[in-house]
Design a protein around this motif. Sequence first.
Motif, PDB file in Angstrom:
ATOM      1  N   LEU A 596       0.815  -1.208   0.000  1.00 49.48           N
ATOM      2  CA  LEU A 596       0.000   0.000   0.000  1.00 49.48           C
ATOM      3  C   LEU A 596       0.853   1.265   0.000  1.00 49.48           C
ATOM      4  O   LEU A 596       0.377   2.342   0.362  1.00 49.48           O
ATOM      5  CB  LEU A 596      -0.936   0.008   1.217  1.00 49.48           C
ATOM      6  N   ASN A 597       2.113   1.117  -0.425  1.00 46.48           N
ATOM      7  CA  ASN A 597       3.020   2.258  -0.471  1.00 46.48           C
ATOM      8  C   ASN A 597       3.474   2.510  -1.902  1.00 46.48           C
ATOM      9  O   ASN A 597       3.710   1.564  -2.665  1.00 46.48           O
ATOM     10  CB  ASN A 597       4.238   2.019   0.425  1.00 46.48           C
ATOM     11  N   ASP A 598       3.591   3.777  -2.255  1.00 42.29           N
ATOM     12  CA  ASP A 598       4.019   4.168  -3.599  1.00 42.29           C
ATOM     13  C   ASP A 598       5.456   4.672  -3.577  1.00 42.29           C
ATOM     14  O   ASP A 598       5.789   5.606  -2.818  1.00 42.29           O
ATOM     15  CB  ASP A 598       3.130   5.289  -4.147  1.00 42.29           C
ATOM     16  N   LEU A 599       6.304   4.066  -4.419  1.00 39.55           N
ATOM     17  CA  LEU A 599       7.633   4.610  -4.686  1.00 39.55           C
ATOM     18  C   LEU A 599       7.516   5.494  -5.924  1.00 39.55           C
ATOM     19  O   LEU A 599       7.203   5.016  -7.013  1.00 39.55           O
ATOM     20  CB  LEU A 599       8.641   3.483  -4.917  1.00 39.55           C
ATOM     21  N   TYR A 600       7.756   6.774  -5.755  1.00 35.49           N
ATOM     22  CA  TYR A 600       7.447   7.799  -6.754  1.00 35.49           C
ATOM     23  C   TYR A 600       8.769   8.396  -7.225  1.00 35.49           C
ATOM     24  O   TYR A 600       9.520   8.965  -6.424  1.00 35.49           O
ATOM     25  CB  TYR A 600       6.576   8.847  -6.072  1.00 35.49           C
ATOM     26  N   VAL A 601       9.082   8.247  -8.518  1.00 33.39           N
ATOM     27  CA  VAL A 601      10.383   8.668  -9.050  1.00 33.39           C
ATOM     28  C   VAL A 601      10.161   9.690 -10.162  1.00 33.39           C
ATOM     29  O   VAL A 601       9.491   9.407 -11.161  1.00 33.39           O
ATOM     30  CB  VAL A 601      11.184   7.462  -9.586  1.00 33.39           C
ATOM     31  N   PHE A 602      10.759  10.877  -9.963  1.00 32.75           N
ATOM     32  CA  PHE A 602      10.604  11.991 -10.891  1.00 32.75           C
ATOM     33  C   PHE A 602      11.979  12.403 -11.411  1.00 32.75           C
ATOM     34  O   PHE A 602      12.903  12.641 -10.619  1.00 32.75           O
ATOM     35  CB  PHE A 602       9.923  13.163 -10.173  1.00 32.75           C
TER      36      PHE A 602
END
Length: 671
Positions: A596-602
């Motif tokens: 339920l966790n998002d790894l967010y890469v920008f």
Amino acid sequence: MYFSELGFISLILAALFAVLTLVLAVIGAWKKRSQYTSSARHGALVVAAFLVLATAALVISFITHDFGVRYVTEHSSRSMPWYYVWAALYGGQEGSLLFWSFSLGLFTSLFVLTYKRAPAVLVPYVIATLMGIQLFLVLMLLTVSNPFVRLTAIPADGVGLNPLLLDPGMLLHPPLLLLGFMSFSLPYAFAVAAMISGHLNSEWLRAIRRWTLASWAIQSAGLLVGAWWAYHVLGWGGYWGWDPVENAALLPWLTSSAFLHSTMVQERRGMLKVWNLFLVIASFALTIFGTFEVRSGLISSVHSFAYSDIGGFFLVFLAVVIVFSTGLFLFRLPRLRPDQEFDSIVSREGVFLLNNFLLLGITFATLWGMLFPLLSSALNKQMMTVGPPFYNGVNGPLFALLILAMGVGPLLAWRRTSTSVIWRNIGVPLVLAALCAIILPLCGITNVLANIAFSICAFTGAAILYELWRGARVRHKHGESYPVAVFMLFKRYRQRYGGYIVHLGLVFLAIGVIASQFFQIQHDVTLKVGQQTEIAGYQLVFLGNLQQEETGKTVVTAQFQIWRDGKLLKYIYPGREVYHKMDQPVSKIEITTFGLNDLYVFLNDWDGPTKVGVRLFMNPLVPLIWYGGGLMLLGGLLCWWPAAQQGSRVRSQRRMSVPEKDEKQSAEVAV
């Protein structure tokens, strides 16, 4: 003849028939002659037909790349995929206004075709009000916001949409919000009809319940898709920035939510009549205010259209709506006295009233935050901005109290509730909330405010599930299995249990918001090929950049591996697309969900094939926002879904079985 000319002629005819329909409806109401009302119904269908024709003309102009139409040139190009060419219809000011008018025509037609479900005395007034709104929109399209203006010199290609709009979110978010704004016209028209006719009993409320539920659900979907779009496109790691245009879309959702709760009190106890009329008027007025805000240029927002004179016309229309509605409201105020008085604040209707106060408090705080920069500029000649800290600091506690009230309400009876009943009903949810407050610090979550917020959510979620279990248990005692018992509860009491599903969805959504706001991890890093970085136990290894030229744009893609505990989990490819025509970069954000966790890469920056700068976020429990929003929409659909016919309901009540009687008695505890 160009299709644009056909569209403009259709708008002229729509305006003429709108005037004719309005006059016929007024005469039908005044003279009480059904033939005039019947003609007005047919006139409304004709207006809708001409608006469909005008919209089709603009769509065909887009599909055929008729760049002689200025609006087509400014919002499409030959290189755009067909589905974005269609989306360009509402991608600008003129087209969005036409889409609104077209949608209002369809909703009016739907009302005309189902008018027998509404009190007959209200029908001509409803049609007249809708035609008044429609006439204003069409006149704007014919004058200051004409989508069919032609250019003298026809370019070979168009400018195209802003690259940020070339996203699947463009196919859903704008039309949903426009539909949501438009759909509040129908409940408002019923409110006007009730006030003019003096037909102020609960019939008009029952007539608009499903219309208001539809408006609320459409607006909810628009807000949810908008948050998802912002999350995966803008690259700031969030989903709601309290932007003025976002806030404008939230305001009518808040007031309509309050209305849906207080209608139950009026239908059940004959109370809150003043509240209900006020909330319907406020919801519609706030949609007009939001439209004015987007088009006026007075408030800075990334979502706003360019400045246009149309903003002033919407401001005048808003003033007319407020003055006209307030006049009717004050005129009928003596007839809005409640049938009964509050027996006790500690009752279900008392909690509904508290809900209204909280929702209106959030509405006022949000509206004040939007208007404060304008007021400060006018009074002090200095623009003072209001940002997320203000909204979070004021609205956060109000939302927490609202969620707590959602849990308490179902546990109370109508009229009054004794202390013994309160403690008997509140015991299980309270114990679970207390356990949550004890366990969370033991698990390392030591933020006091977050723990309070999570405990409130635990209490409300437990209260909802406890109510569902109590109802199912009664039916189970009389021979039904638990799955069948739950199904029968939803089948027979859709409004009540559908509302519980909405509330449960809001609890999940709130948990996602609380976790991501309090415990988001951000990490900015610059890497060379072969180097790695770590965030929340995950290792990201940089493999290099790829750059390639595509039609009209340059695409840069960074390549990463994600590892955890020595195991390769996934390859990801965050990137940027730079459109040559506008020199506009668009991010390709990689969002990988683990549990339920998002790894967010920008992708922040790059230097050739061997060096990259990235911004990393670990956003805990964000998927619960989307799951909770979906659950809210499901609950709204259950509430909206038509119940059995009245005759069938009466027969069902006559042969009500023992479990149903017991269930009803347990649900309606009165002391």
